[in-house]
Motif scaffolding. Structure first.
Motif, PDB file in Angstrom:
ATOM      1  N   SER A   1       0.869  -1.179   0.000  1.00  0.00           N
ATOM      2  CA  SER A   1       0.000   0.000   0.000  1.00  0.00           C
ATOM      3  C   SER A   1       0.901   1.222   0.000  1.00  0.00           C
ATOM      4  CB  SER A   1      -0.865  -0.011   1.236  1.00  0.00           C
ATOM      5  OG  SER A   1      -0.034  -0.081   2.369  1.00  0.00           O
ATOM      6  N   SER A   2       0.347   2.364  -0.432  1.00  0.00           N
ATOM      7  CA  SER A   2       1.185   3.558  -0.441  1.00  0.00           C
ATOM      8  C   SER A   2       1.364   4.017   0.988  1.00  0.00           C
ATOM      9  CB  SER A   2       0.499   4.643  -1.240  1.00  0.00           C
ATOM     10  OG  SER A   2      -0.720   4.938  -0.592  1.00  0.00           O
ATOM     11  N   MET A   3       2.439   4.761   1.212  1.00  0.00           N
ATOM     12  CA  MET A   3       2.744   5.227   2.567  1.00  0.00           C
ATOM     13  C   MET A   3       1.696   6.270   2.922  1.00  0.00           C
ATOM     14  SD  MET A   3       4.862   5.269   5.041  1.00  0.00           S
ATOM     15  CE  MET A   3       5.478   6.265   6.379  1.00  0.00           C
TER      16      MET A   3
ATOM     17  N   PHE B   1      10.300  -0.875  10.962  1.00  0.00           N
ATOM     18  CA  PHE B   1       9.249  -1.844  10.663  1.00  0.00           C
ATOM     19  C   PHE B   1       7.902  -1.488  11.259  1.00  0.00           C
ATOM     20  CE2 PHE B   1      13.354  -3.868  11.258  1.00  0.00           C
ATOM     21  CZ  PHE B   1      13.607  -4.178   9.934  1.00  0.00           C
ATOM     22  N   VAL B   2       7.921  -0.805  12.413  1.00  0.00           N
ATOM     23  CA  VAL B   2       6.655  -0.553  13.072  1.00  0.00           C
ATOM     24  C   VAL B   2       6.136   0.797  12.647  1.00  0.00           C
ATOM     25  CG1 VAL B   2       5.502  -0.407  15.278  1.00  0.00           C
ATOM     26  CG2 VAL B   2       7.417  -1.940  14.993  1.00  0.00           C
ATOM     27  N   TYR B   3       4.849   0.863  12.338  1.00  0.00           N
ATOM     28  CA  TYR B   3       4.255   2.098  11.844  1.00  0.00           C
ATOM     29  C   TYR B   3       4.474   3.225  12.844  1.00  0.00           C
ATOM     30  CZ  TYR B   3       0.791   5.241   9.938  1.00  0.00           C
ATOM     31  OH  TYR B   3       0.160   6.325   9.385  1.00  0.00           O
TER      32      TYR B   3
ATOM     33  N   GLN C   1       2.422  -2.435  11.076  1.00  0.00           N
ATOM     34  CA  GLN C   1       3.599  -2.481  10.215  1.00  0.00           C
ATOM     35  C   GLN C   1       3.644  -1.226   9.339  1.00  0.00           C
ATOM     36  OE1 GLN C   1       4.053  -6.204   8.129  1.00  0.00           O
ATOM     37  NE2 GLN C   1       4.575  -5.176   6.256  1.00  0.00           N
ATOM     38  N   ARG C   2       4.828  -0.756   9.087  1.00  0.00           N
ATOM     39  CA  ARG C   2       4.928   0.410   8.202  1.00  0.00           C
ATOM     40  C   ARG C   2       4.506   0.036   6.792  1.00  0.00           C
ATOM     41  NH1 ARG C   2      10.207   4.052   8.636  1.00  0.00           N
ATOM     42  NH2 ARG C   2       9.787   4.089   6.416  1.00  0.00           N
ATOM     43  N   PRO C   3       3.799   0.937   6.110  1.00  0.00           N
ATOM     44  CA  PRO C   3       3.297   0.581   4.780  1.00  0.00           C
ATOM     45  C   PRO C   3       4.419   0.276   3.801  1.00  0.00           C
ATOM     46  CG  PRO C   3       2.385   2.682   5.531  1.00  0.00           C
ATOM     47  CD  PRO C   3       3.408   2.289   6.522  1.00  0.00           C
ATOM     48  N   ASP C   4       5.624   0.832   4.017  1.00  0.00           N
ATOM     49  CA  ASP C   4       6.664   0.650   3.008  1.00  0.00           C
ATOM     50  C   ASP C   4       7.666  -0.430   3.387  1.00  0.00           C
ATOM     51  OD1 ASP C   4       7.565   1.974   5.161  1.00  0.00           O
ATOM     52  OD2 ASP C   4       8.696   3.507   4.079  1.00  0.00           O
ATOM     53  N   SER C   5       7.407  -1.208   4.452  1.00  0.00           N
ATOM     54  CA  SER C   5       8.419  -2.223   4.785  1.00  0.00           C
ATOM     55  C   SER C   5       8.125  -3.506   4.003  1.00  0.00           C
ATOM     56  CB  SER C   5       8.439  -2.498   6.288  1.00  0.00           C
ATOM     57  OG  SER C   5       7.265  -3.142   6.672  1.00  0.00           O
TER      58      SER C   5
ATOM     59  N   SER D   1      -0.873  -0.609   8.708  1.00  0.00           N
ATOM     60  CA  SER D   1      -0.894   0.620   9.496  1.00  0.00           C
ATOM     61  C   SER D   1      -2.326   1.149   9.611  1.00  0.00           C
ATOM     62  CB  SER D   1      -0.006   1.663   8.840  1.00  0.00           C
ATOM     63  OG  SER D   1      -0.298   1.720   7.469  1.00  0.00           O
ATOM     64  N   ASN D   2      -2.574   1.773  10.757  1.00  0.00           N
ATOM     65  CA  ASN D   2      -3.883   2.396  11.033  1.00  0.00           C
ATOM     66  C   ASN D   2      -5.044   1.426  11.085  1.00  0.00           C
ATOM     67  OD1 ASN D   2      -3.421   5.160  11.428  1.00  0.00           O
ATOM     68  ND2 ASN D   2      -2.908   5.358   9.269  1.00  0.00           N
TER      69      ASN D   2
END
Length: 1442
Positions: A55-57, A729-731, A755-759, A791-792
């Motif tokens: 997904s996009s950040m 790694f963590v959002y 999780q971060r969207p870009d990891s 995330s979110n």
């Protein structure tokens, strides 16, 4: 830590490098240590591509209508905020800050091995030595052919990706983890499990018993007001212009200044209106003492303050709560329950908030889920009436009436109301004034939520008592400008600020070289969450940076508080800069056993705590044991802090039992004497009192997890997880929830992070492996499940914290939708039963695995005796031995009697056959076989027909010609590649001299697709029976010897073996007679059959029984039900059928497909009340759950609950039991079935072949006239044959020849009597021996585990299990979005542990229809295994449990 991280630039970070974060150091050291031990290869899960879409950040932040305060349940730790611009510098900074080590040097052991196919090829070598194979030569290995599209091959490439990962898992699990536990095993449910034995070397408390600690005297200041309302009246009248509260807009500009004069007059106005303007004069809605909800957003403290004091003046009880944003806010329902239990009917709110609430189309505010019906009342002055001149509120001295109720969220998500009395409210304000040294007109900056807890006590209550000026900073401003509170301290020269550690942390990160910052005016910085394990690093770092800006070290004052005990302790502000704060460096190992050990040899696992000051003035404090009676702890023991003071809450509203346990505690010393006559209040905080009376908090009771007898604190585990490079790694570096779930009689730790969207997948998996190792290294505890969610997506509290109980609820329901899951049951679950040893065999009553009921009677039973039974059918009198003769006799005596009617999906007759039509057709086919096929007596003929009339005619044509027919399911036109090879194999194995089929299938066999799948040149001659010769045959074949072959019955066992059994003419006739007598079949009867006619009882009922008994068979091809699921039941109703037969797949199709249509079927006239028997034909353990739900579902359509029953057959005897018309009612344990006439059964030990006792589990052996006479196989394996078909008991009755069914079961004598007056012997079928899995020395039947798994989640439609290299593999079919796939992994693992004491090794989630099922509806588990190992299933997700 619980708030959304703001968007801030991160520059000039180097200042922070000197901050030594103790925890990060420890984590790095722990990971380095793991690295030295050698890599632990964690097989990375396999994921379908569609699940890995990036997904996009998105930097979404919740809208600021968010009122609300942090949920106590939220557990996130310090992390570092990020933004799309500043994230790169941030990460460099973090990696440098950790001792300047490069990130790669500390990467976890699993990282290098987690790459996709590359890892697999490297691991293939490991698998090189492993060979696939099954002991014992099968009758024939078979390549599955079903209506499901599954391409599998017989041999499995050993280097397959899946096998390599499994081997990697096996190797990892072989590594010694911890010393094995002392295990024992008793055959008693609770004691079956390992009881954790206390470790003799564990640390024990050795100190003296502690004494209660007394705070300093509460000084009586002469001009202290006698109540808070009196204080408001004083300041409102003598200093009306003095500022009370300044609110800020989102740009940090002052929005509004509330003076003491305005607060006083507006509060009076609110008090007058709520008492006199709601309801009527005679019946006012509110009277003094009633409860009122206060619903105000976080950016409007002024309106809240006016309403709160208005309630105090009107003597009604305010209950401040969050603004409900939607009807389904996390936790909002529980708040509704609280309001209901408090009897709240009125909610006070502000104009802006009222406009923002969700509305119905008519403009009404809807009733929120779980909320009582409320009247919403807006408190803005312009909406209120002016009180008359003579009206004045009655201002009393503080007394024992309730002042307000503060809500508290418990660990399980429930919400309680803590009542605070007026005297407690006043005394608490006095203790805070004294301990904080508050003086008149001081300025205080408040960042905390003003509706509850520290924010309410300092910013709304104590401030008014002392005429202080509060600068309130809303959450929305902090998100935009995290430095705003520091800027306000400078701007207003504030003396005091109330913050949380996250506010200090953000200020650090956002701090640029702002030259104008000067914090020298601050004399006290109250840190509200000073009790959290991560607050110390925030305090240290903050001081480190801002000391140069005038901040004095002695200003930082952490405090500890709880909703029940209000402020428990607070560090006092001093002028003495030499007085250093208290520090405790404690051993984690000691803490987990509840003792304090300062000197830890291993610097890795320590927890550094800061003191939270001393006991409050006028209070007594003691520490008691957390469980059981409130006994005082020793000085070196961790316990729960209890406070005895006027200034605490007094009860949980309306809950007297819980109130007694919390607010009326009488601590006692070791001899049992009370230490005080006054009750204490439990604070819910765990800690101890250190030297100099300093209080230290080591955790919360709510965050306590007891794993294997040791205590761990959720906050500590959060802090450890956060120290493992969270930024990568963590959002936003910080959303982590930790909680425990109960699985198999112990708590198991679950960690959930956003999780971060870009990891990438590899990054996340690597981070997960490192977190596991860090927690293991520092806390010496295993994490049961680690899940990453997008995330979110975690439920949040209104101030942005994670809503812990909702998260846990979603996890347990399987609705969390994680994007990565790592389960570690092998390493965590150490209390499994000991593997069981085989019992020695002794005599007839010997035990196999489970002795179900001890019994000595030899387990044998039989159906009625065929010889003595009266059979008044004419055919018997003529004594026909052969079915061909019976047909000829019927064609002469009753030529026009209809034997067969075939239906299509519209419930209309496609065709029917009378006795004479069938006879004539069979004659023509016999002619064709002789003339065109040039066949001899005894030649084998393969009949490849769809279910229908042609098949029956062809069968009797073969008998007329003296040939041996073999029925074969035709290839599926849409799936020739996988179904045709099976047809070919049966034709070859059965040595068929020719094939008969229809014109359509002839064409199919010669098609291009067919020649691509098999070598079509090697087919035997194919005869098309649509083109029959016109002339009559010269002479029909007369069979002479009844022991010659009548037909061959080929089928696939559930273990994927193809076996053909030989049925002689004698056996066939005996079989038909047995069924005729059991089901009372006569020519006047009609029987509906919805079965596949290719093997077993299905074939016999479809083709043979009507000819033998003369009844009419209504034939319903099961494939037609795919078009019209109601076809079978409509036919049964339309033809007024009394007896019907179906398969499990048909029953399942009806249950699933018609579940919601029973009403419409009833209106169409569907009536099942005439059905006397509805028999499910199967060769497996009865599926009780399915038959029961079917019965329940169609009860309204007249189906009698006793009508539904099950038959049981196997390869050696196609029908052993069949629920007939006679005999007692069926029972519902596994299933109890009627044994057919002429059948004898005994239960024998499959290993020793000795007979077993009544109720003992063993192999079912059968002796009957319709036993098959042997396998027909290309191997001609004599040993196998004699063993299966001609076994004798090793002792007892050694003369009788039995056939071994290969199924486990037991016989049990019931209390019922059958027709002959004998007590009825019930046969219970447990499962096939071939399928049974030996795990941990015990025998498991796949169906038991599968039944448990299917129950766990609504999206699991089917399940199959098998074992591979001693690992249990569970395959589940998912009916839902692929996003749900990972939810199933923990649920499946939990249920198998709970119900079967087994650890699942691999969980495979696949699409619907992937689990291969044969025509009888039985799962082909071995086939599935081969497909899985050959990597042919295209799974959605494969999880390898550690």
């Amino acid at each position: 830590m619980d708030i959304e991280v703001p968007k801030i630039q991160s520059s000039n970070m180097s200042i922070l490098l000197c901050v030594a974060d103790v925890h990060t150091e420890a984590v790095q050291a722990a990971l380095a240590k793991q690295k030295e031990r050698g890599k632990m290869a964690v097989p990375m899960p396999s994921k379908r591509r569609s699940l890995v879409v990036q997904s996009s950040m998105d930097a979404y932040t919740p809208p600021d209508t968010s009122s609300g305060s942090e949920g106590e349940g939220s557990m996130q730790g310090e992390g570092t905020p990020t933004s799309s611009q500043g994230s790169i510098n941030m990460e460099n900074w973090i990696s440098r800050a950790i001792h300047g080590s490069t990130t790669s040097s500390t990467t976890s052991s699993s990282s290098t091995q987690s790459g996709g196919s590359g890892a697999a090829s490297r691991l293939a070598d490991v698998m090189g030595q492993t060979h696939l194979g099954k002991s014992g030569k099968p009758p024939f290995n078979y390549n599955l052919h079903t209506y499901l599209h599954l391409s599998t091959s017989v041999c499995v490439p050993v280097g397959g990706r899946v096998s390599a990962k499994i081997q990697q898992l096996v190797n990892t699990l072989k590594r010694p983890k911890r010393p094995p536990l002392r295990e024992f095993f008793v055959d008693d449910f609770e004691e079956l499990l390992e009881v954790q034995q206390p470790d003799p070397n564990q640390p024990k408390a050795e100190g003296a018993q502690m004494l209660a600690l007394r705070g300093e005297q509460l000084g009586v200041v002469t001009n202290w007001p006698l109540s808070l309302e009196a204080a408001l009246q004083r300041w409102g009248t003598i200093s009306p212009k003095a500022p009370c509260l300044t609110t800020m807009d989102t740009n940090g500009k002052p929005l509004y200044i509330l003076t003491y004069g305005k607060l006083w007059t507006r509060s009076i106005k609110v008090a007058y209106n709520i008492l006199h303007k709601l309801g009527s004069k005679q019946e006012p809605m509110l009277r003094p003492g009633d409860r009122v909800a206060l619903v105000f957003p976080n950016n409007d403290p002024a309106a809240f303050m006016v309403a709160f004091y208005g309630c105090l003046l009107a003597e009604v009880v305010p209950v401040p709560i969050e603004v409900p944003l939607t009807r389904k806010d996390a936790g909002s329902q529980q708040i509704g329950f609280l309001l209901g239990s408090c009897g709240v009917t009125v909610a006070l709110t502000s104009d802006a908030c009222h406009k923002g609430l969700p509305k119905s189309p008519t403009g009404e505010i809807p009733q929120f889920k779980g909320w009582p019906k409320l009247m919403w009342f807006v408190t803005e002055s312009k909406h209120l009436s002016k009180p008359p001149r003579d009206w004045f509120p009655h201002i009393k001295d503080a007394n024992n009436e309730t002042a307000y109720i503060e809500y508290k969220t418990c660990k399980d998500g429930s919400v309680l109301g803590v009542t605070v009395m007026r005297i407690a409210l006043l005394t608490h304000c006095q203790t805070l004034t004294q301990s904080c040294g508050y003086t008149e007109a001081e300025t205080i900056v408040n960042v905390l939520d003003f509706k509850k807890d520290v924010g309410l006590w300092h910013g709304i209550l104590t401030s008014v008592m002392n005429m202080m000026h509060v600068i309130s900073i809303p959450y929305s401003l902090m998100k935009v400008n995290p430095l705003s509170w520091i800027q306000k301290v400078c701007q207003y020269k504030a003396k005091v600020a109330c913050v949380k550690s996250r506010d200090m942390h953000w200020a650090l990160v956002a701090h640029r070289d702002q030259r104008d910052i000067n914090l020298s005016s601050l004399r006290m910085l109250v840190v509200a969450d000073g009790a959290n394990p991560w607050s110390i690093s925030s305090c240290d770092a903050f001081l480190n940076v801002f000391q140069s800006k005038g901040l004095k070290p002695e200003v930082i004052c952490p405090c500890a508080s709880s909703p029940e005990a209000l402020t428990v302790a607070i560090r006092r502000p001093t002028d003495d800069s030499n007085q250093t704060p208290g520090r405790g460096v404690l051993s984690m190992q000691g803490l987990s056993h509840g003792v304090i050990r300062v000197d830890s040899e291993e610097k890795l696992s320590v927890l550094t705590l800061q003191d939270v000051g001393t006991v409050m003035p006028g209070a007594l404090m003691c520490v008691v044991k957390p469980d059981g009676v409130p006994q005082l702890c020793k000085t070196d023991e961790i316990g729960e802090l209890c406070v005895g003071s006027i200034a605490t809450g007094t009860s949980y509203y309306g809950l007297s039992g819980m109130t007694k346990n919390t607010f009326e505690v009488f601590p006692m010393n070791s001899v049992g004497a009370l230490i005080s006559e006054y009750p204490f209040t439990r604070t819910g905080l765990l800690g101890f009192v250190g030297p100099g009376g300093l209080c230290f908090i080591a955790g919360k009771m709510d965050g306590l997890m007891v794993v294997g007898g040791r205590r761990h604190n959720a906050d500590d585990i959060v802090a450890t997880a956060l120290a493992v490079e969270p930024m990568k790694f963590v959002y936003r570096g910080r959303w982590i929830a930790v909680f425990s779930i109960s699985v198999l009689h112990d708590e198991r730790i679950v960690v959930v992070a956003e999780q971060r969207p870009d990891s990438t997948e590899e990054d996340s998996f690597q981070w997960m492996s490192r977190v596991l190792q860090a927690i293991d290294g520092i806390h010496q505890v295993g994490v049961y499940c680690l899940a990453l969610v997008p995330s979110n997506t975690l439920p949040k509290t209104p101030l942005g914290g994670i809503h812990l109980s909702e998260t846990k609820q979603l996890f347990l329901e399987g609705s969390l939708h994680p994007c990565n899951v790592l389960m570690c049951p092998h390493t965590c679950v150490t209390n499994l039963p000991k593997p069981r040893q085989k019992q020695p065999e002794i005599g007839p009553a010997s035990v196999m695995v489970g002795n179900l009921v001890s019994g000595k009677r030899i387990a044998q039973a039989s159906g009625r005796d065929l010889g003595q039974m009266e059979d008044n059918d004419q055919a018997r009198k003529v004594c026909f031995l052969f079915l061909s003769e019976v047909l000829q006799w019927r064609a002469q005596t009753t030529p026009d009697h209809v034997l067969y009617t075939l239906l299509n999906c519209r419930v209309s007759e496609t065709c029917s056959l009378t006795c004479v039509q069938l006879h004539k057709r069979a004659e023509k086919i016999a002619t064709m076989l002789a003339e065109r096929g040039h066949l001899q007596d005894g030649d084998h003929v393969a009949l490849v027909y769809p279910p229908g009339i042609d098949l029956i005619a062809a069968f009797y044509g073969c008998l007329y010609a003296g040939c041996v027919p073999i029925t074969v399911r035709p290839p599926h036109p849409q799936n020739i590649a996988t179904t045709l090879p099976t047809v070919k194999m049966i034709v070859e194995v059965s040595r068929s001299a020719c094939m008969m089929t229809t014109a359509v299938i002839c064409k199919l066999l010669r098609s291009k697709e067919a020649s691509a799948a098999v070598d079509v040149r090697t087919w035997p001659p194919v005869l098309d029976t649509d083109d029959l010769p016109k002339k009559k045959p010269p002479l029909l074949y007369k069979p002479s010897n009844p022991d010659t072959l009548a037909y061959l019955d080929f089928s696939v066992s559930t273990t994927g073996m193809l076996a053909g059994v030989k049925m002689s003419h004698t056996a066939t006739s005996a079989f038909c007679r047995s069924i005729k007598l059991q089901c009372e079949l006569y020519p006047s009867r009609e029987v509906a059959i919805c079965l596949d006619p290719y093997c077993g009882l299905g074939f016999v009922l479809w083709c043979l029984c009507s000819v033998y008994s003369g009844h009419q068979s209504i034939l319903i091809p099961p494939s037609e039900l795919e078009v019209n699921p109601a076809l079978w039941l409509l036919a049964v109703s339309q033809y007024k059928v009394r007896d019907t037969f179906c398969s499990y797949s048909v029953m399942e199709l009806c249950t699933k497909g018609l579940g919601l249509q029973t009403e419409s079927l009833k209106s169409r006239g569907l009536d099942l009340s005439r059905v006397r028997t509805c028999v499910v034909v199967a060769e497996e353990r009865p599926r009780i759950a399915l038959t029961q739900s079917f019965s329940k579902l169609f009860k309204d359509l007249g189906l009698h609950p006793r009508a539904v029953s099950t038959s049981f057959g196997c390869r050696v005897n196609l029908a052993i039991c069949l629920q007939g018309t006679s005999g007692p009612d069926p029972t519902t344990v596994y299933v109890d079935m009627r044994i057919l006439p002429g059948v004898r059964i005994i239960i024998a030990n499959p290993e020793t072949k000795g007979p077993l006792g009544d109720s003992h589990l063993g192999e079912i052996w059968v002796c009957s006239g319709h036993n098959a006479s042997g396998y027909f196989t290309v191997y001609g394996d004599e040993a196998l044959q004699s063993d299966h078909f001609t076994s004798r008991l090793s002792f007892g009755d050694t003369q009788t020849i039995w056939a071994r069914t290969g199924y486990l079961g037991f016989l049990r004598r019931t209390q019922l009597t059958d027709a002959s007056g004998e007590r009825h012997d019930a046969l219970y079928v447990v499962g096939a021996l071939d399928e049974a899995m030996e795990l941990r020395g015990m025998r498991y039947h796949p169906i038991d585990i599968e039944t448990s798994v299917i129950r766990t989640h609504k999206s699991i439609t089917e399940c199959a299990v098998f074992t591979w290299t001693n690992l249990l593999v569970v395959v589940v079919e998912l009916d839902g979005s692929e996003q749900e796939a990972l939810d199933l992994v923990p649920l499946v693992t939990n249920v198998v542990l709970e119900e079967h004491y087994l650890i699942v090794g691999v969980v495979v989630v696949v699409d619907i229809g992937v689990i291969p099922i044969n025509s009888r509806g039985e799962k082909q588990r071995m086939h599935l295994r081969d497909g899985f190992l050959a990597d042919q299933l295209d799974p959605i997700y494969v999880a390898y449990n550690m």
